[in-house]
Motif scaffolding. Structure first.
Motif, PDB file in Angstrom:
ATOM      1  N   UNK A   3      40.536 -24.079 -26.620  1.00  0.00           N
ATOM      2  CA  UNK A   3      39.779 -24.953 -25.726  1.00  0.00           C
ATOM      3  C   UNK A   3      40.650 -25.453 -24.584  1.00  0.00           C
ATOM      4  N   UNK A   4      41.888 -25.850 -24.891  1.00  0.00           N
ATOM      5  CA  UNK A   4      42.813 -26.303 -23.846  1.00  0.00           C
ATOM      6  C   UNK A   4      43.107 -25.191 -22.845  1.00  0.00           C
ATOM      7  N   UNK A   5      43.267 -23.957 -23.340  1.00  0.00           N
ATOM      8  CA  UNK A   5      43.553 -22.835 -22.452  1.00  0.00           C
ATOM      9  C   UNK A   5      42.397 -22.583 -21.489  1.00  0.00           C
ATOM     10  N   UNK A   6      41.170 -22.711 -21.977  1.00  0.00           N
ATOM     11  CA  UNK A   6      39.999 -22.516 -21.123  1.00  0.00           C
ATOM     12  C   UNK A   6      39.912 -23.598 -20.061  1.00  0.00           C
ATOM     13  N   UNK A   7      40.133 -24.844 -20.480  1.00  0.00           N
ATOM     14  CA  UNK A   7      39.913 -25.993 -19.603  1.00  0.00           C
ATOM     15  C   UNK A   7      40.993 -26.133 -18.546  1.00  0.00           C
ATOM     16  N   UNK A   8      42.251 -25.918 -18.926  1.00  0.00           N
ATOM     17  CA  UNK A   8      43.360 -26.299 -18.058  1.00  0.00           C
ATOM     18  C   UNK A   8      43.900 -25.157 -17.205  1.00  0.00           C
ATOM     19  N   UNK A   9      43.252 -23.989 -17.222  1.00  0.00           N
ATOM     20  CA  UNK A   9      43.762 -22.911 -16.387  1.00  0.00           C
ATOM     21  C   UNK A   9      43.574 -23.241 -14.906  1.00  0.00           C
ATOM     22  N   UNK A  10      44.406 -22.637 -14.089  1.00  0.00           N
ATOM     23  CA  UNK A  10      44.362 -22.856 -12.648  1.00  0.00           C
ATOM     24  C   UNK A  10      43.525 -21.745 -12.016  1.00  0.00           C
TER      25      UNK A  10
ATOM     26  N   UNK B 107      42.909 -30.439 -14.283  1.00  0.00           N
ATOM     27  CA  UNK B 107      42.635 -29.953 -12.932  1.00  0.00           C
ATOM     28  C   UNK B 107      41.178 -29.524 -12.799  1.00  0.00           C
ATOM     29  N   UNK B 108      40.446 -29.475 -13.906  1.00  0.00           N
ATOM     30  CA  UNK B 108      39.036 -29.068 -13.885  1.00  0.00           C
ATOM     31  C   UNK B 108      38.211 -30.124 -14.618  1.00  0.00           C
ATOM     32  N   UNK B 109      38.026 -31.265 -13.964  1.00  0.00           N
ATOM     33  CA  UNK B 109      37.413 -32.415 -14.630  1.00  0.00           C
ATOM     34  C   UNK B 109      35.982 -32.150 -15.077  1.00  0.00           C
ATOM     35  N   UNK B 110      35.184 -31.486 -14.223  1.00  0.00           N
ATOM     36  CA  UNK B 110      33.781 -31.238 -14.584  1.00  0.00           C
ATOM     37  C   UNK B 110      33.683 -30.291 -15.769  1.00  0.00           C
TER      38      UNK B 110
ATOM     39  N   UNK C   9      50.578 -23.626 -14.525  1.00  0.00           N
ATOM     40  CA  UNK C   9      51.515 -24.528 -15.198  1.00  0.00           C
ATOM     41  C   UNK C   9      50.786 -25.803 -15.592  1.00  0.00           C
ATOM     42  N   UNK C  10      51.207 -26.472 -16.671  1.00  0.00           N
ATOM     43  CA  UNK C  10      50.540 -27.709 -17.092  1.00  0.00           C
ATOM     44  C   UNK C  10      50.765 -28.831 -16.078  1.00  0.00           C
ATOM     45  N   UNK C  11      49.845 -29.795 -16.056  1.00  0.00           N
ATOM     46  CA  UNK C  11      49.950 -30.923 -15.136  1.00  0.00           C
ATOM     47  C   UNK C  11      50.851 -32.028 -15.686  1.00  0.00           C
ATOM     48  N   UNK C  12      51.205 -31.927 -16.963  1.00  0.00           N
ATOM     49  CA  UNK C  12      52.131 -32.885 -17.561  1.00  0.00           C
ATOM     50  C   UNK C  12      53.285 -32.100 -18.171  1.00  0.00           C
ATOM     51  N   UNK C  13      54.401 -32.766 -18.373  1.00  0.00           N
ATOM     52  CA  UNK C  13      55.567 -32.109 -18.969  1.00  0.00           C
ATOM     53  C   UNK C  13      55.213 -31.595 -20.355  1.00  0.00           C
ATOM     54  N   UNK C  14      55.625 -30.370 -20.644  1.00  0.00           N
ATOM     55  CA  UNK C  14      55.244 -29.722 -21.902  1.00  0.00           C
ATOM     56  C   UNK C  14      55.627 -30.550 -23.120  1.00  0.00           C
TER      57      UNK C  14
ATOM     58  N   UNK D 127      56.397 -22.818 -20.572  1.00  0.00           N
ATOM     59  CA  UNK D 127      55.869 -22.770 -19.210  1.00  0.00           C
ATOM     60  C   UNK D 127      56.539 -21.603 -18.519  1.00  0.00           C
ATOM     61  N   UNK D 128      55.759 -20.552 -18.271  1.00  0.00           N
ATOM     62  CA  UNK D 128      56.279 -19.323 -17.688  1.00  0.00           C
ATOM     63  C   UNK D 128      55.957 -19.297 -16.197  1.00  0.00           C
ATOM     64  N   UNK D 129      56.084 -18.173 -15.569  1.00  0.00           N
ATOM     65  CA  UNK D 129      55.786 -18.046 -14.147  1.00  0.00           C
ATOM     66  C   UNK D 129      54.279 -18.133 -13.933  1.00  0.00           C
ATOM     67  N   UNK D 130      53.805 -19.293 -13.457  1.00  0.00           N
ATOM     68  CA  UNK D 130      52.383 -19.518 -13.196  1.00  0.00           C
ATOM     69  C   UNK D 130      51.498 -19.373 -14.431  1.00  0.00           C
ATOM     70  N   UNK D 131      52.033 -19.669 -15.591  1.00  0.00           N
ATOM     71  CA  UNK D 131      51.207 -19.630 -16.796  1.00  0.00           C
ATOM     72  C   UNK D 131      51.812 -20.524 -17.876  1.00  0.00           C
ATOM     73  N   UNK D 132      50.986 -20.828 -18.873  1.00  0.00           N
ATOM     74  CA  UNK D 132      51.409 -21.644 -20.014  1.00  0.00           C
ATOM     75  C   UNK D 132      51.072 -20.880 -21.289  1.00  0.00           C
TER      76      UNK D 132
END
Length: 490
Positions: free
Chosen positions: A305-312, A352-355, A336-341, A392-397
């Motif tokens: 669920x977190x992966x679906x919601x927090x992707x950029x 980043x995707x509130x709705x 990348x995550x919006x908070x420190x891992x 936290x990898x290159x443009x991914x978590x």
């Protein structure tokens, strides 16, 4: 998939308006390029403030009577300073917007329609000057500082979810493309009795929006959650969840599949596929043999669920990837995550995707903000599993869940990570950790006090935990996560 604009339908709808508005201008033949440029700026800015998708200029309509009179203006042949009109206008607009001229015949008269997308994240300027419409008049935006301030705030309210995914659809197209039945099932509300009522609910949820020509746009929120097939969803066509199953601990002999329906409609199917592909272990309880999932399903659910919601979604490329190995599951999402891992458990929730996150919480797919990682770590501790790995990898978590491993085979890094997350979890409940809680975390008995003390010393030396009271005796020594005192001092 982009459906062409039905210009005649659009014009008939626009002609219904009794007067010109902030987003609509009628003209006969007046086609001064400078005036057109100023009006593009003004109509784009006004449309944004009024939450409209487009502004319009229509040539061939009488200003006062709205009578269809036709026009001699031809944007394809008009030139300015030896340049095509459209190129000249684009060169003088900042930022660039994709306005389009269209020619159509209406009741036997030639008509030209200029469709102007609304401003997105700042005011549109022409020749370094921003304009605005006040009623039917074009004027300088600088004379209206409150409107200018609102336009500069557009980036705060504009988002991936509210952007258009597919446009220009008939009602039946919308109902064929969106799995609205799943929406009503998940929201535990009855399906309305007719298509019009269904569309009204989908519009209220901001899944779709109606255009001026009475066709529909499907917004990204509707597509990403309830598309019947994301591969048909235009720019979101590469966003289906991919699941890969490997036969051993390495990336070889893979079997891959996609769950191509929207994330909300397909969430239970995603979990079912993971459960069916992941290994199980035999357990015995009272002489009864039982198959138990190797990886805790509650933790899998929360991480997916977190992966679906927090992707950029601003990063082009694939959607979340779930890779199932014999000894671990790796779940990767773009961004990348919006908070420190290291602060996933205890940080203030950010999305980043509130709705999208709000919708998935409301229909029961994910937990309340901030509680997901508590559940993940708690479930892992109950089963004495190694701590999850956060990278936290290159443009991914990437989050890795591990299968059971004997304590004797855990290395120092794994023990320290487990103790750190144990301290974070206890801290959320207002508790510290100690020798006893660490033994319980690793499934150790009371004879292993010395070993638990060594593990605590490792974590203390790695500066992942701190002593609560340095003056306490060794027997009563308690520990917090390393950031706890700094957090309190703030």
């Amino acid at each position: 998939m982009t459906v062409q604009i039905n210009l005649e339908d659009l014009l008939r709808q626009l002609l219904v308006h009794p007067i010109e508005t902030e987003w609509l201008e009628f003209k006969s033949n007046d086609a001064d390029p400078k005036i057109i440029g100023q009006n593009i700026s003004a109509l784009a800015n006004a449309a944004a403030l009024l939450n409209r998708t487009n502004g319009y200029i229509i040539w061939g309509i009488h200003d006062d009577t709205h009578q269809i009179i036709g026009t001699k203006f031809n944007p394809e042949t008009q030139r300015v300073q030896n340049q095509d009109l459209r190129f000249w206008l684009q060169r003088n607009l900042e930022p660039k917007i994709d306005f389009t001229f269209h020619k159509v015949e209406l009741d036997g008269h030639p008509i030209v329609v200029l469709i102007i997308p609304s401003a997105f994240d700042r005011p549109i300027r022409f020749n370094n000057e921003a304009y605005i419409r006040i009623g039917s008049h074009t004027t300088h935006l600088r004379n209206y500082p409150e409107s200018e301030k609102q336009l500069w705030k557009l980036s705060d309210t504009s988002s991936f979810e509210t952007s258009i995914g597919l446009e220009g659809l008939q009602s039946e197209d919308v109902l064929n493309l969106l799995d609205y039945q799943s929406y009503f099932d998940l929201s535990k509300t009855p399906i309305p009795p007719n298509a019009s009522a269904i569309l009204s609910v989908l519009k209220h949820e901001k899944f779709i929006d109606q255009r001026d020509d009475k066709r529909w746009n499907i917004l990204n929120l509707g597509l990403i959650t309830f598309a019947r097939n994301l591969t048909d969803a235009g720019p979101l066509g590469r966003k289906p969840v991919r699941i890969a199953k490997y036969l051993g601990p390495y990336k070889s002999n893979s079997r891959q599949e996609e769950v191509s329906v929207g994330y909300a409609a397909g969430f239970s199917n995603i979990l079912s596929r993971i459960q069916s592909l992941a290994a199980t272990d035999e357990t015995f309880n009272g002489g009864i043999r039982k198959e138990e999932p190797r990886f805790p399903l509650i933790a899998i659910r929360e991480i997916v669920a977190n992966a679906l919601i927090h992707q950029d979604f601003t990063i082009r490329g694939s959607g979340p990837i779930i890779e199932i190995f014999e000894n671990r599951i790796e779940i990767t999402n773009i961004g990348a995550p919006l908070v420190e891992a290291k602060m996933f458990i205890n940080s203030s929730p950010k999305s980043r995707n509130d709705s999208l996150s709000s919708l998935l919480r409301r229909i029961g797919i994910c937990e309340e903000l901030g509680s997901g990682w508590d559940n993940i770590v708690s479930e892992i501790e109950k089963r004495h599993l190694p701590a999850p790995k956060i990278e936290v990898l290159d443009n991914s978590t990437r989050i890795t869940l591990y299968a059971r491993k004997p304590l004797s085979e855990m290395n120092s890094f794994e023990r320290i990570q487990a103790i750190y997350l144990h301290a974070c979890l206890r801290y959320t409940d207002g508790q510290s950790i100690n020798n006893s809680s660490v033994r319980k975390r690793f499934g150790m008995d009371h004879t292993q006090t010395a070993k638990a003390s060594r593990f605590l010393a490792e974590a203390l030396a790695a500066e992942q935990i701190v002593i609560v009271d340095p003056n306490a005796s060794r027997k009563y020594m308690r520990y917090f996560p390393h950031w706890a005192f700094a957090s309190v001092s703030k």
